[in-house]
Design a protein around this motif. Sequence first.
Motif, mmCIF file in Angstrom:
data_model
loop_
_atom_site.group_PDB
_atom_site.id
_atom_site.type_symbol
_atom_site.label_atom_id
_atom_site.label_comp_id
_atom_site.label_asym_id
_atom_site.label_seq_id
_atom_site.Cartn_x
_atom_site.Cartn_y
_atom_site.Cartn_z
ATOM 1 N N GLN A 56 2.242 4.899 12.205
ATOM 2 C CA GLN A 56 1.166 4.684 11.099
ATOM 3 C C GLN A 56 1.425 3.079 10.494
ATOM 4 O O GLN A 56 -0.052 3.011 10.118
ATOM 5 C CB GLN A 56 0.342 6.089 10.716
ATOM 6 C CG GLN A 56 -0.875 6.017 10.394
ATOM 7 C CD GLN A 56 -0.765 5.788 9.001
ATOM 8 O OE1 GLN A 56 0.250 5.151 8.310
ATOM 9 N NE2 GLN A 56 -1.844 6.114 8.158
ATOM 10 N N GLY A 57 2.684 3.147 10.462
ATOM 11 C CA GLY A 57 2.580 2.236 8.971
ATOM 12 C C GLY A 57 2.531 1.050 9.683
ATOM 13 O O GLY A 57 1.707 0.742 8.907
ATOM 14 N N ASP A 79 -6.799 7.830 7.302
ATOM 15 C CA ASP A 79 -8.089 7.621 6.685
ATOM 16 C C ASP A 79 -9.152 6.783 7.750
ATOM 17 O O ASP A 79 -9.049 7.110 8.465
ATOM 18 C CB ASP A 79 -7.824 6.546 5.014
ATOM 19 C CG ASP A 79 -6.510 5.729 5.580
ATOM 20 O OD1 ASP A 79 -7.020 5.021 7.104
ATOM 21 O OD2 ASP A 79 -6.666 4.875 4.568
ATOM 22 N N SER A 94 -5.818 6.180 -5.704
ATOM 23 C CA SER A 94 -5.937 5.544 -4.109
ATOM 24 C C SER A 94 -7.764 5.756 -3.825
ATOM 25 O O SER A 94 -7.583 5.208 -3.014
ATOM 26 C CB SER A 94 -4.879 5.589 -3.241
ATOM 27 O OG SER A 94 -5.406 6.927 -2.614
ATOM 28 N N GLY A 120 0.566 -1.226 -0.433
ATOM 29 C CA GLY A 120 -0.078 0.409 0.033
ATOM 30 C C GLY A 120 0.674 1.517 -0.151
ATOM 31 O O GLY A 120 0.422 2.295 0.291
ATOM 32 N N GLN A 121 1.895 1.595 -0.422
ATOM 33 C CA GLN A 121 3.252 2.330 -0.699
ATOM 34 C C GLN A 121 3.415 2.492 -1.365
ATOM 35 O O GLN A 121 3.170 3.604 -2.080
ATOM 36 C CB GLN A 121 4.390 2.344 0.611
ATOM 37 C CG GLN A 121 4.059 2.248 1.993
ATOM 38 C CD GLN A 121 5.605 2.083 2.866
ATOM 39 O OE1 GLN A 121 6.175 3.849 2.831
ATOM 40 N NE2 GLN A 121 5.579 1.983 2.774
#
Length: 363
Positions: free
Chosen positions: A316-317, A256, A128, A23-24
């Motif tokens: 957060q990652g 999000d 995204s 997702g990065q």
Amino acid sequence: MVGRGVLKVTSGELRLENVLQTGQAFRWILEEGIYTTTMRIIPGKYSIIALSQDLNTGCITFDTPNENIGIDTVQNHLRNYFRLEVDLHSIHQNQWLAKDQKFKMLEHKGIRILGQEPWETLVSFICSSNNNIGRISKMCHALAQNFGDYIGKFQERDYYSFPTSNQLAENATESTLRDLGFGYRAKYIIETAKKFVQAKQEVGVDNDTDFLQKIAKEKDYLEVREFLMGFCGVGPKVADCACLMGLKMDEVVPIDVHVGRIAKRDYSISASKKELQAIKSRYDQLPITKKKINLELDFIRLKFVELWGTHAGWAQGLLFFRETEKNSNSPKKRTKLDETTVISKKLKFEEEEKLIEVEVKAE
Ligand SMILES: Nc1nc2[nH]c(O)nc2c(=O)[nH]1
């Protein structure tokens, strides 16, 4: 293999499988344990690169199969890309765990924030919106295949560069992107590319990376976010992902629905009206932020920065990884690029896109 070398990685500090397709970054292709993509290793030039990791030692073997770039150059590039100057273990122990007991149960698993090309990061995260990793990847590959430069062939597959803002502004149209399956994001990408080209011209910078790095150097975080949110389809989440994963702003915490859910469920974060009002008044001098910001999500962002400190975005990652892993199929299933479906014609999900578009318009 033409250019082969090894990147030494302190054991456990980086797990490719936890960073390259989670997702990065959206243009890595995994086949038989080897990750391949194109990267701008030398200024102004993309090259094919292949990586594989020895899980016992953590070391990464790299190949630039079509050219001999020089081992030191590739090593330096990869050190920057994987941000190996950041000691993840130490930050986990001394910053996150010291202040947040939840990190006792949250190993870092070698999940690092990448230092990607900022223009590609911005466009990827525009793609995204209301999307999943597999589809974002298809879109990013489609942009490269249709509007980037042909770089070469490796193991029967063609590789392309990610298109510059000029290439998109000059060669792509909203209608071609819609035909390629981008749905409502087609307009965002075209408008953003055109405005970006104009903005570069105004300051006399040609290169996308140089331009965004110049902005980041001259402005503070809130101003950079305001600047990025001036582009079509860029809200706080997209802007924050570009700041964190493209501009190395380690403190930035993108928020999000996933992270908002974590904040409420695991941290009981909720703002009073007074606190929300105080945040709003911070943005009196930042009109785009004031218009686009969700005050409650921004409150959560601030709380997390306060709790986790200088590398809050990295913390957060970890949480994002755990949350999305829980809510998805197996990583292989959700991320593997299907060779035959690199987008060159309408995709099956076009109907679904239309539904999303209607929902967005109705908001
Ligand atoms: N580490 C993160 N990766 C992401 N991918 C995505 O789509 N959003 C995020 C995010 O917030 N953090």
